[in-house]
Design an enzyme around this catalytic site. Structure first.
Site, short mmCIF file in Angstrom:
data_model
loop_
_atom_site.label_atom_id
_atom_site.label_comp_id
_atom_site.label_asym_id
_atom_site.label_seq_id
_atom_site.Cartn_x
_atom_site.Cartn_y
_atom_site.Cartn_z
N GLY A 9 0.82 -1.22 0.00
CA GLY A 9 0.00 0.00 0.00
C GLY A 9 0.85 1.26 0.00
N ARG A 34 -2.18 -1.34 -5.97
CA ARG A 34 -2.90 -1.73 -7.20
C ARG A 34 -2.76 -0.69 -8.29
NH1 ARG A 34 -8.50 -2.23 -4.30
NH2 ARG A 34 -7.45 -0.43 -3.37
N ARG A 35 -2.41 0.55 -7.94
CA ARG A 35 -2.38 1.62 -8.95
C ARG A 35 -0.98 1.73 -9.56
NH1 ARG A 35 -5.51 5.93 -5.25
NH2 ARG A 35 -4.47 4.67 -3.68
N TYR A 154 -14.87 -2.60 10.53
CA TYR A 154 -13.49 -2.08 10.41
C TYR A 154 -12.73 -2.35 11.71
CZ TYR A 154 -9.47 0.96 9.99
OH TYR A 154 -8.17 1.43 9.96
N LYS A 158 -9.31 -4.71 12.58
CA LYS A 158 -8.08 -4.23 13.23
C LYS A 158 -7.84 -4.97 14.55
CE LYS A 158 -6.61 -1.48 10.03
NZ LYS A 158 -5.34 -1.71 9.31
N GLY A 185 -3.97 6.74 15.48
CA GLY A 185 -5.30 7.33 15.52
C GLY A 185 -5.53 8.08 14.21
N PHE A 191 -7.64 7.79 3.38
CA PHE A 191 -8.44 6.82 4.13
C PHE A 191 -9.94 7.17 4.14
CE2 PHE A 191 -10.33 5.42 8.14
CZ PHE A 191 -10.03 4.08 8.17
P1 NDP Z 1 -4.74 5.40 2.07
O1 NDP Z 1 -6.09 5.14 1.49
O2 NDP Z 1 -4.12 6.71 1.84
O3 NDP Z 1 -3.73 4.23 1.61
C1 NDP Z 1 -4.13 2.89 1.59
C2 NDP Z 1 -3.13 2.08 0.78
O4 NDP Z 1 -3.55 0.70 0.80
C3 NDP Z 1 -3.05 2.51 -0.67
O5 NDP Z 1 -1.72 2.53 -1.08
C4 NDP Z 1 -3.80 1.41 -1.41
O6 NDP Z 1 -3.22 1.22 -2.69
C5 NDP Z 1 -3.53 0.19 -0.53
N1 NDP Z 1 -4.54 -0.83 -0.70
C6 NDP Z 1 -5.85 -0.78 -0.34
N2 NDP Z 1 -6.48 -1.90 -0.72
C7 NDP Z 1 -5.55 -2.68 -1.34
C8 NDP Z 1 -5.60 -3.95 -1.96
N3 NDP Z 1 -6.73 -4.67 -2.03
N4 NDP Z 1 -4.47 -4.45 -2.48
C9 NDP Z 1 -3.32 -3.75 -2.42
N5 NDP Z 1 -3.21 -2.54 -1.85
C10 NDP Z 1 -4.32 -2.01 -1.32
O7 NDP Z 1 -4.93 5.13 3.64
P2 NDP Z 1 -3.88 5.15 4.86
O8 NDP Z 1 -2.52 5.48 4.44
O9 NDP Z 1 -4.51 5.94 5.93
O10 NDP Z 1 -3.99 3.61 5.29
C11 NDP Z 1 -2.87 2.78 5.48
C12 NDP Z 1 -3.14 1.85 6.65
O11 NDP Z 1 -3.25 2.61 7.84
C13 NDP Z 1 -4.44 1.05 6.54
O12 NDP Z 1 -4.19 -0.28 6.98
C14 NDP Z 1 -5.38 1.76 7.51
O13 NDP Z 1 -6.36 0.90 8.03
C15 NDP Z 1 -4.39 2.19 8.57
N6 NDP Z 1 -4.80 3.28 9.44
C16 NDP Z 1 -5.16 4.50 8.92
C17 NDP Z 1 -5.53 5.51 9.77
C18 NDP Z 1 -6.00 6.84 9.27
O14 NDP Z 1 -6.65 7.57 10.04
N7 NDP Z 1 -5.68 7.22 8.04
C19 NDP Z 1 -5.49 5.34 11.23
C20 NDP Z 1 -5.12 4.01 11.65
C21 NDP Z 1 -4.76 3.05 10.78
P3 NDP Z 1 -4.01 0.97 -4.05
O15 NDP Z 1 -5.34 1.66 -3.95
O16 NDP Z 1 -3.12 1.54 -5.10
O17 NDP Z 1 -4.12 -0.51 -4.12
C1 8X3 Z 2 -8.39 4.43 11.02
C2 8X3 Z 2 -8.84 5.60 11.75
O1 8X3 Z 2 -10.50 6.65 13.32
O2 8X3 Z 2 -11.43 5.25 11.60
O3 8X3 Z 2 -8.00 3.35 11.77
O4 8X3 Z 2 -10.27 4.26 13.44
S1 8X3 Z 2 -10.33 5.41 12.55
#
Ligand code: NDP
Ligand code: 8X3
Length: 255
Positions: A9, A34-35, A154, A158, A185, A191
């Site tokens: 990701g 994926r992109r 969700y 987690k 957080g 996201f």
């Molecule tokens: P983004 O949406 O900015 O990034 C998510 C990444 O995951 C992208 O690079 C996307 O790439 C990749 N991804 C999603 N689905 C797939 C798939 N099926 N196969 C391969 N790659 C995939 O979100 P974040 O950076 O915020 O999220 C990263 C992680 O952090 C996640 O696990 C999220 O749950 C976690 N998180 C986020 C928080 C937040 O508040 N933002 C807080 C806590 C945890 P592509 O679409 O190109 O495949």
């Molecule tokens: C991603 C952030 O606030 O939806 O884990 O839990 S939240």
């Protein structure tokens, strides 16, 4: 020899910030997502700026065969050892009370956050065992520690990641493989845009009135956990912005 980090990701948010952080600190990188357009652009920019070796793997972590095939193409001449795996790919899809939950949303979250993490880990862990060294960083969430209204599935995914991190730590302990769970957080990335299916107003409103974490805040903490002395392992690292206490309690400003 520079160390290698595999980041799932990496096309956005926390994963992309990790790619930058590790590249500027002389790591070689295997980046997935994926992109393809984003992966290609990121590879070109990191190679030019930091002169690191970068391999991109374009695949969907939900699909086991795609995952196996992609990991099998890792160029072992340039990347003989995977020192660090950052299981970051993940998402939330939709937000509703559990009695009104959408089956497709549930499936995409379970398949990505739980099964996707397992697919990649299962392919990489035997390599780390053979190497006799390795560090797995699972990007979990404050939603692994508490639940919040309408976060049901969700949060469950987690919580599952939390359990898998604890299990990996026990099962991989004899092989000297570190396992760190990182639990951020609210962090402003794509996201919320993904969760709300492109609704920018709804996504932006999530971060109204407070200063959330940035993806580079989280990448800094991950980098710290990955560069400690060999005998030191951070098992569990929760970080939030100043105005967030846990998954369900955030205030708009401090007094
Ligand atoms: P983004 O949406 O900015 O990034 C998510 C990444 O995951 C992208 O690079 C996307 O790439 C990749 N991804 C999603 N689905 C797939 C798939 N099926 N196969 C391969 N790659 C995939 O979100 P974040 O950076 O915020 O999220 C990263 C992680 O952090 C996640 O696990 C999220 O749950 C976690 N998180 C986020 C928080 C937040 O508040 N933002 C807080 C806590 C945890 P592509 O679409 O190109 O495949
Ligand atoms: C991603 C952030 O606030 O939806 O884990 O839990 S939240």
């Amino acid at each position: 020899m520079n160390r290698t980090v595999l980041i799932t990701g990496a096309t956005s948010g926390i994963g992309q910030s990790c790619a930058l952080q590790f590249a500027k600190n002389n790591f070689n990188l295997i980046l997935t997502g994926r992109r393809l357009d984003r992966l290609t652009a990121l590879k070109a920019s990191l190679e030019e700026q930091y002169h690191c070796a970068v391999q991109i793997l374009c695949f969907d972590v939900r699909h086991l065969e795609e995952t196996k095939q992609a990991i099998a193409t890792i160029d072992t001449t340039r990347f003989p050892v995977i020192d660090i795996l950052i299981n970051n790919a993940g998402l939330a899809s939709g937000m509703s009370t559990i009695d009104e939950g959408d089956y497709d949303d549930w499936n995409v979250m379970i398949d990505t956050n739980v099964k996707g993490l397992l697919h990649v880990s299962r392919e990489v862990m035997p390599m780390m065992k053979r190497q006799g060294v390795g560090h797995i960083v699972n990007i979990s969430s404050t939603a692994a520690k508490d639940v919040y209204a309408k976060g049901n599935v969700y949060c469950a995914t987690k919580h599952a990641v939390d359990a898998l991190s604890k299990s990996m730590r026990i099962d991989l302990l004899p092989y000297g493989i570190k396992v760190t769970s990182v639990n951020p957080g609210a962090c402003e990335t794509e996201f919320s845009l993904v969760r709300f299916k492109g609704d920018e107003d709804r996504a932006n409103a999530v971060y109204d009135g407070f200063t959330p974490l940035t993806p580079s805040d989280v990448a800094d903490a991950i980098y710290y956990a990955c560069t400690l002395p060999t005998h030191v392992c951070i098992n569990d690292l929760t970080l939030t912005c100043l105005t967030q206490a846990n998954a369900h309690y955030t205030i708009k400003k401090t007094v």
